[in-house]
Design a protein around this motif. Structure first.
Motif, PDB file in Angstrom:
ATOM      1  N   HIS A   1      -3.180  25.423 -18.419  1.00 14.57           N
ATOM      2  CA  HIS A   1      -3.032  25.420 -16.975  1.00 14.57           C
ATOM      3  C   HIS A   1      -1.731  24.754 -16.569  1.00 14.57           C
ATOM      4  CE1 HIS A   1      -4.102  21.192 -17.394  1.00 14.57           C
ATOM      5  NE2 HIS A   1      -5.185  21.567 -18.041  1.00 14.57           N
ATOM      6  N   GLU A   2      -1.330  24.972 -15.327  1.00 17.69           N
ATOM      7  CA  GLU A   2      -0.192  24.248 -14.774  1.00 17.69           C
ATOM      8  C   GLU A   2      -0.600  22.798 -14.526  1.00 17.69           C
ATOM      9  OE1 GLU A   2       1.326  26.137 -11.298  1.00 17.69           O
ATOM     10  OE2 GLU A   2       2.281  27.763 -12.457  1.00 17.69           O
ATOM     11  N   THR A   3       0.376  21.924 -14.504  1.00 15.32           N
ATOM     12  CA  THR A   3       0.130  20.512 -14.230  1.00 15.32           C
ATOM     13  C   THR A   3       1.085  20.040 -13.138  1.00 15.32           C
ATOM     14  OG1 THR A   3       1.672  19.911 -16.005  1.00 15.32           O
ATOM     15  CG2 THR A   3      -0.676  19.985 -16.564  1.00 15.32           C
ATOM     16  N   GLU A   4       0.759  18.887 -12.580  1.00 19.88           N
ATOM     17  CA  GLU A   4       1.644  18.289 -11.584  1.00 19.88           C
ATOM     18  C   GLU A   4       1.753  16.801 -11.843  1.00 19.88           C
ATOM     19  OE1 GLU A   4       2.701  18.342  -6.835  1.00 19.88           O
ATOM     20  OE2 GLU A   4       0.710  19.025  -7.488  1.00 19.88           O
ATOM     21  N   ILE A   5       2.980  16.338 -11.874  1.00 27.60           N
ATOM     22  CA  ILE A   5       3.259  14.929 -12.113  1.00 27.60           C
ATOM     23  C   ILE A   5       3.726  14.292 -10.816  1.00 27.60           C
ATOM     24  CG2 ILE A   5       4.486  13.277 -13.560  1.00 27.60           C
ATOM     25  CD1 ILE A   5       5.081  15.575 -15.492  1.00 27.60           C
ATOM     26  N   GLY A   6       3.232  13.110 -10.535  1.00 29.61           N
ATOM     27  CA  GLY A   6       3.726  12.347  -9.405  1.00 29.61           C
ATOM     28  C   GLY A   6       4.967  11.576  -9.820  1.00 29.61           C
ATOM     29  N   LEU A   7       5.172  10.427  -9.232  1.00 29.80           N
ATOM     30  CA  LEU A   7       6.325   9.591  -9.574  1.00 29.80           C
ATOM     31  C   LEU A   7       5.926   8.589 -10.652  1.00 29.80           C
ATOM     32  CD1 LEU A   7       7.854   9.158  -6.016  1.00 29.80           C
ATOM     33  CD2 LEU A   7       8.704  10.590  -7.895  1.00 29.80           C
ATOM     34  N   GLY A   8       5.544   9.138 -11.797  1.00 30.85           N
ATOM     35  CA  GLY A   8       5.210   8.299 -12.942  1.00 30.85           C
ATOM     36  C   GLY A   8       3.887   8.619 -13.591  1.00 30.85           C
ATOM     37  N   LEU A   9       2.957   9.233 -12.870  1.00 33.36           N
ATOM     38  CA  LEU A   9       1.641   9.520 -13.422  1.00 33.36           C
ATOM     39  C   LEU A   9       1.237  10.960 -13.122  1.00 33.36           C
ATOM     40  CD1 LEU A   9      -0.105   6.157 -12.493  1.00 33.36           C
ATOM     41  CD2 LEU A   9       0.578   6.883 -14.761  1.00 33.36           C
ATOM     42  N   TRP A  10       0.260  11.481 -13.875  1.00 31.32           N
ATOM     43  CA  TRP A  10      -0.206  12.852 -13.730  1.00 31.32           C
ATOM     44  C   TRP A  10      -1.347  12.914 -12.734  1.00 31.32           C
ATOM     45  CZ3 TRP A  10       1.711  16.869 -17.065  1.00 31.32           C
ATOM     46  CH2 TRP A  10       2.644  16.424 -18.009  1.00 31.32           C
ATOM     47  N   LEU A  11      -1.327  13.927 -11.889  1.00 27.03           N
ATOM     48  CA  LEU A  11      -2.403  14.116 -10.922  1.00 27.03           C
ATOM     49  C   LEU A  11      -3.586  14.816 -11.594  1.00 27.03           C
ATOM     50  CD1 LEU A  11      -0.381  15.262  -7.778  1.00 27.03           C
ATOM     51  CD2 LEU A  11      -0.968  12.958  -8.523  1.00 27.03           C
ATOM     52  N   SER A  12      -4.792  14.447 -11.175  1.00 19.25           N
ATOM     53  CA  SER A  12      -5.984  15.057 -11.748  1.00 19.25           C
ATOM     54  C   SER A  12      -6.018  16.555 -11.474  1.00 19.25           C
ATOM     55  CB  SER A  12      -7.250  14.396 -11.189  1.00 19.25           C
ATOM     56  OG  SER A  12      -8.397  14.792 -11.891  1.00 19.25           O
ATOM     57  N   GLY A  13      -5.643  16.939 -10.261  1.00 20.39           N
ATOM     58  CA  GLY A  13      -5.523  18.343  -9.923  1.00 20.39           C
ATOM     59  C   GLY A  13      -6.832  19.102  -9.993  1.00 20.39           C
ATOM     60  N   PRO A  14      -6.760  20.419  -9.923  1.00 17.91           N
ATOM     61  CA  PRO A  14      -7.979  21.239  -9.913  1.00 17.91           C
ATOM     62  C   PRO A  14      -8.721  21.245 -11.241  1.00 17.91           C
ATOM     63  CG  PRO A  14      -6.021  22.624  -9.964  1.00 17.91           C
ATOM     64  CD  PRO A  14      -5.549  21.229  -9.723  1.00 17.91           C
TER      65      PRO A  14
ATOM     66  N   PRO B   1       0.814  -1.220   0.000  1.00 18.51           N
ATOM     67  CA  PRO B   1       0.000   0.000   0.000  1.00 18.51           C
ATOM     68  C   PRO B   1       0.845   1.267   0.000  1.00 18.51           C
ATOM     69  CG  PRO B   1      -0.896  -1.600   1.549  1.00 18.51           C
ATOM     70  CD  PRO B   1       0.428  -2.146   1.081  1.00 18.51           C
ATOM     71  N   GLU B   2       1.954   1.241   0.718  1.00 18.03           N
ATOM     72  CA  GLU B   2       2.824   2.417   0.786  1.00 18.03           C
ATOM     73  C   GLU B   2       3.437   2.721  -0.588  1.00 18.03           C
ATOM     74  OE1 GLU B   2       2.190   0.541   4.584  1.00 18.03           O
ATOM     75  OE2 GLU B   2       3.100  -0.277   2.754  1.00 18.03           O
ATOM     76  N   ALA B   3       3.855   1.683  -1.292  1.00 21.04           N
ATOM     77  CA  ALA B   3       4.451   1.876  -2.620  1.00 21.04           C
ATOM     78  C   ALA B   3       3.420   2.369  -3.617  1.00 21.04           C
ATOM     79  CB  ALA B   3       5.076   0.573  -3.106  1.00 21.04           C
ATOM     80  N   ALA B   4       2.206   1.843  -3.545  1.00 20.91           N
ATOM     81  CA  ALA B   4       1.149   2.286  -4.445  1.00 20.91           C
ATOM     82  C   ALA B   4       0.811   3.752  -4.203  1.00 20.91           C
ATOM     83  CB  ALA B   4      -0.089   1.409  -4.267  1.00 20.91           C
ATOM     84  N   GLU B   5       0.832   4.165  -2.950  1.00 21.78           N
ATOM     85  CA  GLU B   5       0.548   5.556  -2.613  1.00 21.78           C
ATOM     86  C   GLU B   5       1.663   6.473  -3.110  1.00 21.78           C
ATOM     87  OE1 GLU B   5      -1.333   8.918  -1.209  1.00 21.78           O
ATOM     88  OE2 GLU B   5      -2.151   6.897  -1.427  1.00 21.78           O
ATOM     89  N   ARG B   6       2.881   5.980  -3.073  1.00 16.08           N
ATOM     90  CA  ARG B   6       4.039   6.788  -3.461  1.00 16.08           C
ATOM     91  C   ARG B   6       3.970   7.210  -4.932  1.00 16.08           C
ATOM     92  NH1 ARG B   6       7.836   3.165  -2.392  1.00 16.08           N
ATOM     93  NH2 ARG B   6       7.627   3.579  -0.171  1.00 16.08           N
ATOM     94  N   VAL B   7       3.298   6.431  -5.756  1.00 19.17           N
ATOM     95  CA  VAL B   7       3.230   6.725  -7.192  1.00 19.17           C
ATOM     96  C   VAL B   7       2.653   8.112  -7.449  1.00 19.17           C
ATOM     97  CG1 VAL B   7       2.221   5.980  -9.390  1.00 19.17           C
ATOM     98  CG2 VAL B   7       3.015   4.275  -7.746  1.00 19.17           C
ATOM     99  N   ARG B   8       1.712   8.537  -6.598  1.00 21.72           N
ATOM    100  CA  ARG B   8       1.087   9.845  -6.827  1.00 21.72           C
ATOM    101  C   ARG B   8       1.648  10.941  -5.910  1.00 21.72           C
ATOM    102  NH1 ARG B   8      -5.076   9.409  -4.412  1.00 21.72           N
ATOM    103  NH2 ARG B   8      -4.640   8.117  -2.584  1.00 21.72           N
ATOM    104  N   GLU B   9       2.850  10.749  -5.450  1.00 26.05           N
ATOM    105  CA  GLU B   9       3.516  11.762  -4.630  1.00 26.05           C
ATOM    106  C   GLU B   9       3.886  12.953  -5.507  1.00 26.05           C
ATOM    107  OE1 GLU B   9       7.877  11.788  -2.897  1.00 26.05           O
ATOM    108  OE2 GLU B   9       6.609  10.379  -1.762  1.00 26.05           O
ATOM    109  N   GLY B  10       3.154  14.047  -5.374  1.00 28.42           N
ATOM    110  CA  GLY B  10       3.365  15.210  -6.241  1.00 28.42           C
ATOM    111  C   GLY B  10       4.764  15.776  -6.127  1.00 28.42           C
ATOM    112  N   GLN B  11       5.283  16.218  -7.261  1.00 31.06           N
ATOM    113  CA  GLN B  11       6.639  16.752  -7.300  1.00 31.06           C
ATOM    114  C   GLN B  11       6.665  18.252  -7.561  1.00 31.06           C
ATOM    115  OE1 GLN B  11       9.380  14.355  -6.679  1.00 31.06           O
ATOM    116  NE2 GLN B  11       7.417  13.574  -5.945  1.00 31.06           N
ATOM    117  N   GLY B  12       5.486  18.874  -7.490  1.00 29.78           N
ATOM    118  CA  GLY B  12       5.413  20.323  -7.670  1.00 29.78           C
ATOM    119  C   GLY B  12       4.673  20.703  -8.937  1.00 29.78           C
TER     120      GLY B  12
END
Length: 388
Positions: free
Chosen positions: A316-329, A292-303
């Motif tokens: 708009h601005e975007t934010e990528i996690g550790l491999g995938l894009w966050l849905s964001g606002p 579960p911890e590793a799966a959660e880490r995938v969406r750790e935003g990097q700014g």
């Protein structure tokens, strides 16, 4: 089957009738040729639909098991390979890439971290020297050039979409640790055990069932092509060195190559299953792939930032996690800003929303002009969430 009334097959739970309606509407109003969509909620398939044609000449119906090249939707499964190794303690996401790939330290890259590769922050969005289609299909040539080149910007400070280089960068780290290219690693660790119909590249035995891609010219696509000449050098390097599109992706050479950023082939059901590993907090169909911890880490935003490659084409601005894009606002992957996923060139998509327990896979063969958030994909995403 007439051009206007393709046969839609599969099943859809009555609660998710809006998904079927949106899927049908894609054919009637949004110029769909052939496509499939699969949706799971808490691991249960609630929609599995397909229809239309698998070829431009409309001689082959899209079948239940029709795979298609999904372009950058492939990046999710490629990232999954790295996260599996990190979960096992074999890969440190905060270590320098050169700790695993010593040649990579050249040209001032000794401080580039593994997390920078995963989050498109390594500064290696494209190569500076001309890189041909044949070069791209040669793993050793591409990785050697990436190891030797200098970054376009200070690594770690901004994201710049690594459209084609992402898979070779992450994939070479996977190979250095596991001894396997990411396609073979994914097959051994995930798709084989789960029985998921997804491959990096396409085995020759599957050539008869794959859908043929079409990229029809339109005013929007012509406008986009004209805009290429005005792109900054880093964007041109990322998106057009070499230029690849439907014509290249329909070739045996593309299908035989290992291009983990862009030549994953699979069904919508397979995409939903792979992104379902993230939505299921590391599990799928009763099997644990990640902690579960590793799966959660995938969406750790990097700014959040205006992406250095895609910035001109996104409002708009975007934010990528550790491999995938966050849905964001802006809601690319539904109303949950922490949902995440990846779009593929021309329209395909994989989505994961752990809070809602939702995963979605959408595949198609008529490529649209949009960088992300193709209207067909967005109609399906909106239909899913309207039913929850």
């Amino acid at each position: 089957m007439s051009e206007r009334e393709p046969v839609i097959e599969g099943h859809c739970d009555s609660r998710f009738a809006a998904v079927r309606e949106a899927f049908e509407e894609n054919f009637r109003q949004r110029d769909e040729l052939g496509a499939a969509v699969a949706v799971t909620v808490d691991g249960v398939t609630v929609a599995d639909l397909w229809g239309g044609w698998a070829d431009r000449g409309r001689t082959r119906a899209w079948e239940r098991d029709t795979p298609v090249n999904v372009w950058s939707t492939s990046k999710g499964p490629t990232a999954l390979c790295a996260h599996i190794l990190a979960d096992r303690g074999l890969l440190d996401l905060d270590a320098p890439v050169a700790a695993y790939w010593p040649e990579f330290a050249a040209a001032g890259k000794e401080r580039v971290l593994v997390r920078h590769l995963l989050s498109h922050r390594a500064g290696l969005a494209g190569l500076r020297e001309p890189h041909s289609f044949a070069d791209l299909c040669d793993w050793e040539t591409t990785t050697a050039r990436l190891a030797a080149t200098e970054p376009w910007w200070e690594p770690g400070t901004r994201s710049g979409y690594h459209a084609l280089t992402y898979g070779h960068l992450v994939g070479e780290v996977v190979r250095r640790i596991s001894g396997l290219l990411p396609g073979a690693f994914l097959a051994r660790e995930v798709t084989g055990p789960l029985g998921v119909d997804f491959t990096i590249g396409l085995p020759e035995k599957d050539a008869g069932r794959v859908a043929e891609l079409e990229h029809r010219r339109s005013p929007a696509s012509d406008e986009r092509a004209a805009a290429y000449g005005q792109l900054p050098p880093v964007a041109l390097a990322a998106l057009a060195n070499p230029p690849v599109g439907a014509a290249e992706a329909n070739t045996a050479r593309w299908r035989a190559a290992e291009i983990p950023a862009a030549n994953g082939h699979g069904t919508a059901r397979a995409v939903a299953a792979l992104y379902g590993v993230f939505a299921g907090r590391g599990t799928h169909d009763g099997r644990r792939i990640l902690s579960p911890e590793a799966a959660e880490r995938v969406r750790e935003g990097q700014g959040s930032c205006r992406d250095l490659v895609l910035g001109a084409g996104l409002a708009h601005e975007t934010e990528i996690g550790l491999g995938l894009w966050l849905s964001g606002p802006h809601g690319s992957y539904g109303p949950n800003p922490r949902a995440f996923g990846h779009d593929g060139f021309g329209g395909s998509c994989g989505l994961a929303d752990p809070e809602a327990g939702v995963s979605l896979g959408y595949t198609m063969n008529r490529m649209g002009p949009h960088i992300a958030d193709d209207p067909r994909k967005m109609a399906l995403v909106e239909a899913v969430y309207s039913a929850l």
